[in-house]
Design a protein around this motif. Sequence first.
Motif, PDB file in Angstrom:
ATOM      1  N   LEU A  55       0.834  -1.215   0.000  1.00 24.21           N
ATOM      2  CA  LEU A  55       0.000   0.000   0.000  1.00 24.21           C
ATOM      3  C   LEU A  55       0.864   1.258   0.000  1.00 24.21           C
ATOM      4  O   LEU A  55       0.634   2.188  -0.776  1.00 24.21           O
ATOM      5  CB  LEU A  55      -0.919   0.002   1.225  1.00 24.21           C
ATOM      6  N   LEU A  56       1.854   1.278   0.877  1.00 24.31           N
ATOM      7  CA  LEU A  56       2.701   2.479   0.965  1.00 24.31           C
ATOM      8  C   LEU A  56       3.542   2.655  -0.300  1.00 24.31           C
ATOM      9  O   LEU A  56       3.770   3.778  -0.745  1.00 24.31           O
ATOM     10  CB  LEU A  56       3.614   2.409   2.197  1.00 24.31           C
ATOM     11  N   SER A  59      -3.096   5.027   6.453  1.00 24.32           N
ATOM     12  CA  SER A  59      -2.830   5.814   7.648  1.00 24.32           C
ATOM     13  C   SER A  59      -2.454   4.905   8.822  1.00 24.32           C
ATOM     14  O   SER A  59      -1.557   5.197   9.616  1.00 24.32           O
ATOM     15  CB  SER A  59      -4.089   6.644   7.921  1.00 24.32           C
ATOM     16  N   ARG A  60      -3.158   3.745   8.932  1.00 32.23           N
ATOM     17  CA  ARG A  60      -2.823   2.784   9.991  1.00 32.23           C
ATOM     18  C   ARG A  60      -1.410   2.245   9.805  1.00 32.23           C
ATOM     19  O   ARG A  60      -0.654   2.116  10.772  1.00 32.23           O
ATOM     20  CB  ARG A  60      -3.835   1.619   9.976  1.00 32.23           C
ATOM     21  N   CYS A  61      -1.058   1.945   8.555  1.00 27.45           N
ATOM     22  CA  CYS A  61       0.294   1.424   8.269  1.00 27.45           C
ATOM     23  C   CYS A  61       1.347   2.457   8.664  1.00 27.45           C
ATOM     24  O   CYS A  61       2.371   2.122   9.262  1.00 27.45           O
ATOM     25  CB  CYS A  61       0.438   1.081   6.795  1.00 27.45           C
ATOM     26  N   GLU A  62       1.075   3.721   8.325  1.00 31.06           N
ATOM     27  CA  GLU A  62       2.024   4.774   8.689  1.00 31.06           C
ATOM     28  C   GLU A  62       2.112   4.927  10.193  1.00 31.06           C
ATOM     29  O   GLU A  62       3.165   5.184  10.754  1.00 31.06           O
ATOM     30  CB  GLU A  62       1.603   6.102   8.054  1.00 31.06           C
ATOM     31  N   GLY A  63       0.954   4.747  10.840  1.00 31.11           N
ATOM     32  CA  GLY A  63       0.888   4.855  12.299  1.00 31.11           C
ATOM     33  C   GLY A  63       1.788   3.833  12.977  1.00 31.11           C
ATOM     34  O   GLY A  63       2.486   4.146  13.945  1.00 31.11           O
ATOM     35  N   THR A  64       1.817   2.620  12.443  1.00 29.14           N
ATOM     36  CA  THR A  64       2.653   1.581  13.085  1.00 29.14           C
ATOM     37  C   THR A  64       4.128   1.964  13.002  1.00 29.14           C
ATOM     38  O   THR A  64       4.918   1.586  13.845  1.00 29.14           O
ATOM     39  CB  THR A  64       2.469   0.191  12.424  1.00 29.14           C
ATOM     40  N   LEU A  65       4.473   2.753  11.977  1.00 32.52           N
ATOM     41  CA  LEU A  65       5.873   3.171  11.851  1.00 32.52           C
ATOM     42  C   LEU A  65       6.228   4.272  12.839  1.00 32.52           C
ATOM     43  O   LEU A  65       7.236   4.200  13.512  1.00 32.52           O
ATOM     44  CB  LEU A  65       6.131   3.686  10.420  1.00 32.52           C
ATOM     45  N   PRO A  95       7.711   9.003   7.224  1.00 29.14           N
ATOM     46  CA  PRO A  95       7.907   7.896   6.273  1.00 29.14           C
ATOM     47  C   PRO A  95       7.513   8.254   4.844  1.00 29.14           C
ATOM     48  O   PRO A  95       8.175   7.811   3.898  1.00 29.14           O
ATOM     49  CB  PRO A  95       7.018   6.775   6.824  1.00 29.14           C
ATOM     50  N   ALA A  96       6.468   9.087   4.707  1.00 25.11           N
ATOM     51  CA  ALA A  96       6.021   9.429   3.340  1.00 25.11           C
ATOM     52  C   ALA A  96       7.144  10.134   2.573  1.00 25.11           C
ATOM     53  O   ALA A  96       7.388   9.846   1.403  1.00 25.11           O
ATOM     54  CB  ALA A  96       4.790  10.316   3.415  1.00 25.11           C
ATOM     55  N   LYS A  97       7.841  11.036   3.276  1.00 24.52           N
ATOM     56  CA  LYS A  97       8.926  11.781   2.615  1.00 24.52           C
ATOM     57  C   LYS A  97      10.030  10.801   2.159  1.00 24.52           C
ATOM     58  O   LYS A  97      10.548  10.897   1.057  1.00 24.52           O
ATOM     59  CB  LYS A  97       9.490  12.812   3.596  1.00 24.52           C
ATOM     60  N   LYS A  98      10.355   9.862   3.035  1.00 25.93           N
ATOM     61  CA  LYS A  98      11.433   8.929   2.708  1.00 25.93           C
ATOM     62  C   LYS A  98      11.032   8.022   1.536  1.00 25.93           C
ATOM     63  O   LYS A  98      11.839   7.704   0.666  1.00 25.93           O
ATOM     64  CB  LYS A  98      11.795   8.104   3.929  1.00 25.93           C
ATOM     65  N   LEU A  99       9.773   7.620   1.520  1.00 28.38           N
ATOM     66  CA  LEU A  99       9.306   6.769   0.416  1.00 28.38           C
ATOM     67  C   LEU A  99       9.318   7.535  -0.913  1.00 28.38           C
ATOM     68  O   LEU A  99       9.666   6.983  -1.951  1.00 28.38           O
ATOM     69  CB  LEU A  99       7.908   6.241   0.720  1.00 28.38           C
ATOM     70  N   ARG A 100       8.956   8.821  -0.837  1.00 21.16           N
ATOM     71  CA  ARG A 100       9.008   9.632  -2.072  1.00 21.16           C
ATOM     72  C   ARG A 100      10.444   9.757  -2.556  1.00 21.16           C
ATOM     73  O   ARG A 100      10.723   9.751  -3.753  1.00 21.16           O
ATOM     74  CB  ARG A 100       8.406  11.017  -1.833  1.00 21.16           C
TER      75      ARG A 100
END
Lengths: 180, 68
Positions: A140-141, A170-176, B9-14
């Motif tokens: 997903l990510l 959002s849940r997946c990001e939350g676990t990180l 994490p979003a920034k790193k994935l981008r």
Amino acid sequence: MPDVFLMVDEYRKSGDRALLGEILKTISEDVTLYLLGRIPKNDVPDVRQDILLEIAQGLSRFRGTTREQFFSWCYVIARAATANYHRKRDRQPQTHPDLEALLAIVEQSAVRSRSSEEDIRDAREAIELLQSLDPECADLLFKRYVLELGLDEIGEQHGITANAARMRISRCEGTLSDGG
Amino acid sequence: MTKKKIEDPAKKLRKLGKVLRKEINEGLSLTKKEMGDIRAAIGVQKVNYQKHKEKDKPELFRRRKHEL
């Protein structure tokens, strides 16, 4: 970079074959990005050619209205081509990207100094974080942030609504960020 | 196992996408020959078959002539 969806829209109206060639050239980078880690690097050009041709042959039938829908449609074709590639070799399709293969590409980039140190560091950490997740979350990510697909398209591919896709991501990001 | 806390994490994935795209552009982008083969297959440019011996025809034509 030209807006590929405007080109697609124009092609659907005009049927201009030269424009079709330009569209294929423009999307080849995204198709390649999808293939990396799903098939061996050496076979990427061959499979990519099959995918681009399939896209060319089907583009007049594409009915989407956004850039995201267009790329989602392209990735459905790419997924089928990847599955076909593995079937021909009697192998299980690689449904999720092979993170070790992606890491090898990042390391190659580091050796050749093609990206800044900060970008390489972030890319390594991104792979690390994908490795720490369960495969569905990683997928997903990857689709959301690396392939840059929209929530509607991700939802469609996973058989869920866009809102459900947003919540799962959002849940997946939350676990990180919770630190596990 | 405790996961390491990762900032943004979003920034790193981008960034991962950015690095991979750069690698594609440097070493894995569509070559002129591949693009020429595709253009010919979709009818943008014509190929003079008489001019080419069978062995010299683009791979795509050997594989796909019958399908198109």
